[in-house]
Design a protein around this motif. Structure first.
Motif, PDB file in Angstrom:
ATOM      1  N   ALA A 320       0.816  -1.214   0.000  1.00 31.84           N
ATOM      2  CA  ALA A 320       0.000   0.000   0.000  1.00 31.84           C
ATOM      3  C   ALA A 320       0.850   1.264   0.000  1.00 31.84           C
ATOM      4  O   ALA A 320       0.416   2.329  -0.474  1.00 31.84           O
ATOM      5  CB  ALA A 320      -0.926   0.003   1.215  1.00 31.84           C
ATOM      6  N   ALA A 321       2.101   1.142   0.495  1.00 31.03           N
ATOM      7  CA  ALA A 321       2.975   2.315   0.581  1.00 31.03           C
ATOM      8  C   ALA A 321       3.483   2.765  -0.780  1.00 31.03           C
ATOM      9  O   ALA A 321       4.081   3.826  -0.908  1.00 31.03           O
ATOM     10  CB  ALA A 321       4.148   2.028   1.502  1.00 31.03           C
ATOM     11  N   GLY A 322       3.312   1.935  -1.813  1.00 31.76           N
ATOM     12  CA  GLY A 322       3.686   2.422  -3.134  1.00 31.76           C
ATOM     13  C   GLY A 322       4.520   1.503  -3.980  1.00 31.76           C
ATOM     14  O   GLY A 322       5.521   1.920  -4.546  1.00 31.76           O
ATOM     15  N   SER A 323       4.123   0.208  -4.075  1.00 32.59           N
ATOM     16  CA  SER A 323       4.766  -0.721  -5.011  1.00 32.59           C
ATOM     17  C   SER A 323       6.282  -0.740  -4.879  1.00 32.59           C
ATOM     18  O   SER A 323       7.014  -0.702  -5.868  1.00 32.59           O
ATOM     19  CB  SER A 323       4.368  -0.399  -6.455  1.00 32.59           C
ATOM     20  N   GLY A 324       6.763  -0.750  -3.675  1.00 29.62           N
ATOM     21  CA  GLY A 324       8.199  -0.914  -3.478  1.00 29.62           C
ATOM     22  C   GLY A 324       9.017   0.305  -3.716  1.00 29.62           C
ATOM     23  O   GLY A 324      10.179   0.227  -4.106  1.00 29.62           O
ATOM     24  N   SER A 325       8.438   1.469  -3.492  1.00 34.40           N
ATOM     25  CA  SER A 325       9.191   2.695  -3.741  1.00 34.40           C
ATOM     26  C   SER A 325      10.183   2.942  -2.605  1.00 34.40           C
ATOM     27  O   SER A 325       9.821   3.386  -1.540  1.00 34.40           O
ATOM     28  CB  SER A 325       8.236   3.880  -3.852  1.00 34.40           C
ATOM     29  N   VAL A 326      11.423   2.615  -2.819  1.00 36.08           N
ATOM     30  CA  VAL A 326      12.491   2.891  -1.871  1.00 36.08           C
ATOM     31  C   VAL A 326      13.044   4.266  -2.202  1.00 36.08           C
ATOM     32  O   VAL A 326      13.049   4.662  -3.361  1.00 36.08           O
ATOM     33  CB  VAL A 326      13.600   1.813  -2.000  1.00 36.08           C
ATOM     34  N   PRO A 327      13.472   5.057  -1.213  1.00 37.26           N
ATOM     35  CA  PRO A 327      14.053   6.368  -1.515  1.00 37.26           C
ATOM     36  C   PRO A 327      15.073   6.290  -2.638  1.00 37.26           C
ATOM     37  O   PRO A 327      15.882   5.371  -2.705  1.00 37.26           O
ATOM     38  CB  PRO A 327      14.698   6.767  -0.187  1.00 37.26           C
ATOM     39  N   ASN A 328      15.018   7.252  -3.548  1.00 37.85           N
ATOM     40  CA  ASN A 328      15.869   7.222  -4.733  1.00 37.85           C
ATOM     41  C   ASN A 328      17.352   7.131  -4.402  1.00 37.85           C
ATOM     42  O   ASN A 328      18.113   6.492  -5.126  1.00 37.85           O
ATOM     43  CB  ASN A 328      15.606   8.471  -5.583  1.00 37.85           C
ATOM     44  N   LEU A 329      17.764   7.765  -3.315  1.00 38.52           N
ATOM     45  CA  LEU A 329      19.185   7.752  -2.975  1.00 38.52           C
ATOM     46  C   LEU A 329      19.658   6.333  -2.674  1.00 38.52           C
ATOM     47  O   LEU A 329      20.688   5.889  -3.179  1.00 38.52           O
ATOM     48  CB  LEU A 329      19.446   8.664  -1.766  1.00 38.52           C
ATOM     49  N   ILE A 330      18.864   5.596  -1.847  1.00 38.26           N
ATOM     50  CA  ILE A 330      19.231   4.213  -1.515  1.00 38.26           C
ATOM     51  C   ILE A 330      19.208   3.370  -2.771  1.00 38.26           C
ATOM     52  O   ILE A 330      20.079   2.528  -3.010  1.00 38.26           O
ATOM     53  CB  ILE A 330      18.261   3.647  -0.464  1.00 38.26           C
ATOM     54  N   PHE A 676       1.087 -13.145 -16.037  1.00 37.81           N
ATOM     55  CA  PHE A 676       1.606 -12.166 -16.981  1.00 37.81           C
ATOM     56  C   PHE A 676       3.021 -11.710 -16.657  1.00 37.81           C
ATOM     57  O   PHE A 676       3.463 -10.649 -17.094  1.00 37.81           O
ATOM     58  CB  PHE A 676       0.670 -10.947 -17.026  1.00 37.81           C
ATOM     59  N   GLY A 677       3.745 -12.506 -15.879  1.00 40.53           N
ATOM     60  CA  GLY A 677       5.124 -12.175 -15.559  1.00 40.53           C
ATOM     61  C   GLY A 677       5.417 -12.330 -14.082  1.00 40.53           C
ATOM     62  O   GLY A 677       4.518 -12.258 -13.242  1.00 40.53           O
ATOM     63  N   THR A 678       6.721 -12.523 -13.758  1.00 43.10           N
ATOM     64  CA  THR A 678       7.093 -12.777 -12.368  1.00 43.10           C
ATOM     65  C   THR A 678       8.086 -11.759 -11.827  1.00 43.10           C
ATOM     66  O   THR A 678       8.682 -11.979 -10.778  1.00 43.10           O
ATOM     67  CB  THR A 678       7.704 -14.187 -12.236  1.00 43.10           C
ATOM     68  N   SER A 679       8.275 -10.666 -12.519  1.00 43.97           N
ATOM     69  CA  SER A 679       9.152  -9.632 -11.975  1.00 43.97           C
ATOM     70  C   SER A 679       8.430  -8.947 -10.814  1.00 43.97           C
ATOM     71  O   SER A 679       7.224  -9.067 -10.652  1.00 43.97           O
ATOM     72  CB  SER A 679       9.490  -8.586 -13.046  1.00 43.97           C
ATOM     73  N   ALA A 680       9.204  -8.213  -9.998  1.00 42.04           N
ATOM     74  CA  ALA A 680       8.614  -7.534  -8.850  1.00 42.04           C
ATOM     75  C   ALA A 680       7.519  -6.572  -9.285  1.00 42.04           C
ATOM     76  O   ALA A 680       6.450  -6.503  -8.674  1.00 42.04           O
ATOM     77  CB  ALA A 680       9.701  -6.779  -8.077  1.00 42.04           C
ATOM     78  N   GLU A 681       7.774  -5.825 -10.354  1.00 40.89           N
ATOM     79  CA  GLU A 681       6.788  -4.857 -10.820  1.00 40.89           C
ATOM     80  C   GLU A 681       5.521  -5.555 -11.303  1.00 40.89           C
ATOM     81  O   GLU A 681       4.404  -5.114 -11.030  1.00 40.89           O
ATOM     82  CB  GLU A 681       7.390  -3.999 -11.931  1.00 40.89           C
ATOM     83  N   GLN A 682       5.713  -6.659 -12.020  1.00 42.80           N
ATOM     84  CA  GLN A 682       4.559  -7.368 -12.567  1.00 42.80           C
ATOM     85  C   GLN A 682       3.749  -8.062 -11.464  1.00 42.80           C
ATOM     86  O   GLN A 682       2.526  -8.017 -11.459  1.00 42.80           O
ATOM     87  CB  GLN A 682       5.025  -8.392 -13.605  1.00 42.80           C
ATOM     88  N   ASN A 684       3.518  -7.286  -8.333  1.00 40.66           N
ATOM     89  CA  ASN A 684       2.925  -6.376  -7.368  1.00 40.66           C
ATOM     90  C   ASN A 684       2.031  -5.329  -8.008  1.00 40.66           C
ATOM     91  O   ASN A 684       1.646  -4.355  -7.354  1.00 40.66           O
ATOM     92  CB  ASN A 684       4.017  -5.705  -6.538  1.00 40.66           C
ATOM     93  N   SER A 685       1.688  -5.550  -9.248  1.00 37.28           N
ATOM     94  CA  SER A 685       0.770  -4.637  -9.919  1.00 37.28           C
ATOM     95  C   SER A 685      -0.661  -4.919  -9.467  1.00 37.28           C
ATOM     96  O   SER A 685      -0.983  -6.015  -8.997  1.00 37.28           O
ATOM     97  CB  SER A 685       0.870  -4.808 -11.432  1.00 37.28           C
ATOM     98  N   GLY A 686      -1.509  -3.926  -9.607  1.00 33.07           N
ATOM     99  CA  GLY A 686      -2.909  -4.100  -9.245  1.00 33.07           C
ATOM    100  C   GLY A 686      -3.571  -5.207 -10.039  1.00 33.07           C
ATOM    101  O   GLY A 686      -4.415  -5.946  -9.520  1.00 33.07           O
ATOM    102  N   GLY A 687      -3.164  -5.345 -11.320  1.00 36.53           N
ATOM    103  CA  GLY A 687      -3.743  -6.389 -12.154  1.00 36.53           C
ATOM    104  C   GLY A 687      -3.418  -7.774 -11.666  1.00 36.53           C
ATOM    105  O   GLY A 687      -4.277  -8.668 -11.642  1.00 36.53           O
ATOM    106  N   ALA A 688      -2.143  -7.996 -11.248  1.00 34.16           N
ATOM    107  CA  ALA A 688      -1.727  -9.313 -10.755  1.00 34.16           C
ATOM    108  C   ALA A 688      -2.473  -9.677  -9.481  1.00 34.16           C
ATOM    109  O   ALA A 688      -2.880 -10.831  -9.280  1.00 34.16           O
ATOM    110  CB  ALA A 688      -0.222  -9.335 -10.507  1.00 34.16           C
TER     111      ALA A 688
END
Length: 728
Positions: A320-330, A676-682, A684-688
């Motif tokens: 819910a915090a945002g699909s794995g959004s880690v601070p850009n610097l890290i 439709f795919g097994t990457s982290a983005e795929q 953890n998408s709303g569709g998956a």
């Protein structure tokens, strides 16, 4: 379970013309075998005859109760026959019998049937019940006789102090134990005395006497045919030490003459520690593999369930915090570090963009639940609870076999099997990490190359080894001087068992580690070759075979290992957990739906009981189906297996994953589909997630409908053919 539920019309016969004890035993054993309630007639009969050879099961008042606990019994039940003419049974009161109850049990169906059998004694002691059975002409008359409530009247204790106390125990812990208890209560009440009787039966110790009860009692009667536990409470007290037979027929006289006859003796002082080394402390405990395993699993479940649900909360927050959004610097630092390492290992070549994305995806997926600080707080709790899974499993398997002394070495066996803590094993040893791993070959990067974490397989094997060590040490030190018992129990046995189990696990973890590694690779092979549909079907089937038994638990534990990382970090590996949970939801839901679709195939009592199965099934509590399976094992089990298999096929075929090991509908938001795919983005998408939840609900619904339909049509067909009678 009610007592009358153990009686079956097909093994209940009225006014039979049988002339001898042998003829009755053969007649009832044949009935049980013909109705498939006993799988091996000879073995079961031998067990009945062995029990008859130990002591008469003729309880008096014209009643015989031959009984046996034997693993050939498929369905615990009571076969009954009333006779036209009484026959000799070498009864305790030397009178012939005309009412015979043959108790057949396998000691594996839990508290329900044991409680019902214990209640049998209360009925058999009542003249009005005996009369009703002698007048019974059909099964409905027998069933009706149990509808009358049996209430035991007692005298209230003054200030919590009982006049008469006692313990009853017999070898099988079923018949004589509870008959003696009931008669002593009856005799004491008749004399106007308050009474409390402890039973050490097949259900364990019940109504346990406290030291205060013992100190304040006026009469103490120990009626037993086997060694008693807890004798340390009676040291120096005046007691009557006798048999269950004596208590049943002469209990009133024993109470009245307490302290006046030669039967009254002074109990010897016994160390409480010596009580633990009783007749139950034997090699027979090691042979009860199923019971030992289930005892460990039942103690493990709270850690898995609570830890898993809380871990699921962490996952939900991270998503819910945002699909794995880690601070850009890290993000940038990690990418830069990884890219530099890649360049150094590959002649300063830049990694392809696809390779960077894949590496980052694996990193993010492997640390899902930790990217958000709040999510990490919950995930830490969940992980802490779940990492105790194998240690607790092993500890309580060992504890079940040899008691408290087995708890510590069993726990250590589980820790070493699972590598919990990292002190003994680590993928890259150094300092306090991987102190055992450094004794084995490492690769050029200083990492272990031999799999040495054996997981739950090693935990179970280690638990048995730990129990065997404690068993041998306890017997070896049994004759220790009494003044050294403290050293024996607090120092010698714990230290030696700890060293023994550690050395054993050091050796066993290599072959068992390869076994676990092979299991991981097999599951990975299924995932890599799009064979998850097969894996799902197998797990769905296993969850429905025995509904809470060992096969069910093996499938479930395999699923929980996929969540905890014990089967590797492949994104699709938690299909294992998804299939296991879906399969486990089918039996209770299928029964509940069947009672709605096929109302005439169920009794009103069954339909009322099945209402609770909607809730139990929804929250993945398979055991809701067990009471129904006990009374109808063939139809319930086979129909559930069909529904579970189909559900597992759909879950596996749709590549549905689940990151929590329990919870049912409570953790549905964690479901995802890898179609439709097994990457982290795929993943953890709303569709998956939407697809995963939708297909999962469809899989469970189809499996539930399949089970309900098969079960309902099967029962309806048998009702029409007269094979099944529904008595409302």
């Amino acid at each position: 379970m009610e007592l009358k539920d153990l009686f079956k019309s097909k093994v209940s016969v009225f006014q039979a013309d049988l002339k001898s004890k042998d003829e009755v035993i053969n007649f009832l054993v044949d009935k049980l075998s013909k109705e498939k309630m006993v799988t091996n007639k000879k073995t079961f009969k031998d067990a009945i005859l062995k029990r008859e050879g130990e002591a008469s099961t003729g309880m008096g008042d014209g009643i015989g109760i031959p009984h046996a606990i034997n693993n050939t019994v498929k369905e615990p039940c009571i076969a009954f026959v009333s006779l036209k003419s009484p026959i000799d049974w070498q009864s305790l009161d030397n009178q012939p019998v005309d009412l015979i109850f043959m108790i057949a049990t396998n000691d594996e169906k839990g508290e329900a049937h044991l409680g019902a059998l214990a209640d049998l004694s209360k009925f058999l002691m009542k003249p009005e019940f005996q009369k009703a059975l002698r007048n019974a002409k059909a099964f409905k008359d027998l069933s009706k006789a149990f509808d009358n409530k049996i209430e035991t009247k007692t005298v209230e204790a003054k200030d919590g102090k009982y006049d008469v106390i006692g313990i009853t125990a017999c070898p099988t812990g079923i018949a004589h134990t509870y008959l003696a208890e009931e008669k002593l209560i009856e005799y004491a009440t008749e004399l106007g005395l308050s009474v409390k009787i402890e039973t050490q039966g097949r259900r364990g110790t019940e109504n346990k006497l406290t030291q205060e009860d013992v100190d304040n009692a006026k009469v103490i009667i120990l009626a037993h045919d086997k060694n008693l536990q807890g004798m340390g409470r009676f040291g120096g007290k005046q007691v009557i030490d006798t048999t269950t037979k004596d208590a049943i027929f002469n209990g009133k006289q024993l109470i009245e003459e307490f302290g006046k006859t030669e039967k009254t003796t002074t109990a010897k002082s016994v160390s409480s520690k010596d009580d633990e080394v009783s007749d139950d402390f034997s090699l027979k405990k090691f042979a009860q593999v199923k019971g030992n395993l289930l005892a460990g699993v039942s103690r493990m479940l709270p850690f898995v369930v609570a830890g898993g649900i809380i871990l699921g909360i962490g996952f939900l927050i991270d998503f819910a915090a945002g699909s794995g959004s880690v601070p850009n610097l890290i993000d940038a630092i990690w990418r830069a570090d990884w890219i530099e390492a890649y360049k150094k290992a590959n002649d300063n070549k830049e990694p392809a963009e696809e390779l960077i994305k894949a590496a980052w995806s694996n990193y993010w997926m492997g640390n899902f639940g930790t990217h958000n600080e709040v999510a990490g707080w919950f995930s830490a709790i969940g992980k802490t609870g779940m990492m105790m899974m194998v240690p607790i499993l092993a500890a309580y398997i060992s504890y079940t076999i040899v008691g408290p002394q087995g708890l510590m070495p069993g726990f250590i066996a589980g820790l070493l099997a699972d590598g919990t803590g990292g002190f003994a094993y680590a993928s890259k040893p150094g300092g306090w990490s991987g102190l055992w791993s450094v004794l084995f070959p490492l690769n050029e990067s200083g990492e272990t190359i031999i799999p040495m974490q054996s997981g739950f397989i090693g935990g179970m094997v280690g638990a048995y080894v730990a129990a065997l060590l404690v068993f041998g040490l306890t017997l070896g030190f049994k004759k220790f001087n009494k003044s050294f018992h403290g050293i024996r129990d607090i120092v010698l046995i714990p230290v030696l068992s700890l060293l023994g189990i550690s050395l054993t696990m050091f050796v066993l973890n290599i072959p068992l580690g390869y076994t676990m590694y092979g299991l991981q690779q097999f599951l990975k092979l299924l995932a890599d070759n799009n064979l998850l549909i097969l894996l799902g079907a197998i797990l769905g089937l296993m969850m429905c075979i025995d509904m809470g038994g060992p096969i069910n638990k093996i499938a479930y534990v395999t699923g929980t290992l996929s969540v905890s990382g014990g089967l590797g970090n492949d994104p699709l590996i938690t299909v294992t957990m998804a299939a296991a949970m879906a399969g486990g939801m089918i039996p209770p839901l299928g029964i509940a739906l069947c009672t709605l679709l096929f109302r005439n195939a169920w009794t009103q009592k069954e339909k009322d009981s099945a209402k609770a199965n909607w809730l139990m099934g929804a929250f993945f509590i398979s055991e809701g189906a067990i009471p129904f399976m006990v009374t109808d094992p063939k139809r319930i089990s086979l129909s559930a297996m069909a529904g579970g298999t189909i559900t597992g096929l759909i879950v596996g075929g749709c590549k549905i994953t689940l990151g929590a090991p329990h919870g049912g509908i409570a953790v549905f938001p964690l479901l995802k589909s890898g179609l439709f795919g097994t990457s982290a983005e795929q993943m953890n998408s709303g569709g998956a997630i939407g697809l995963g939840v939708g297909l999962y609900i469809l899989a469970v619904a189809i499996g539930t409908l399949v089970m309900a339909s098969i079960l309902g049509f099967w029962k309806t067909y048998d009702i029409r053919k007269g094979k099944l009678v529904i008595a409302n």
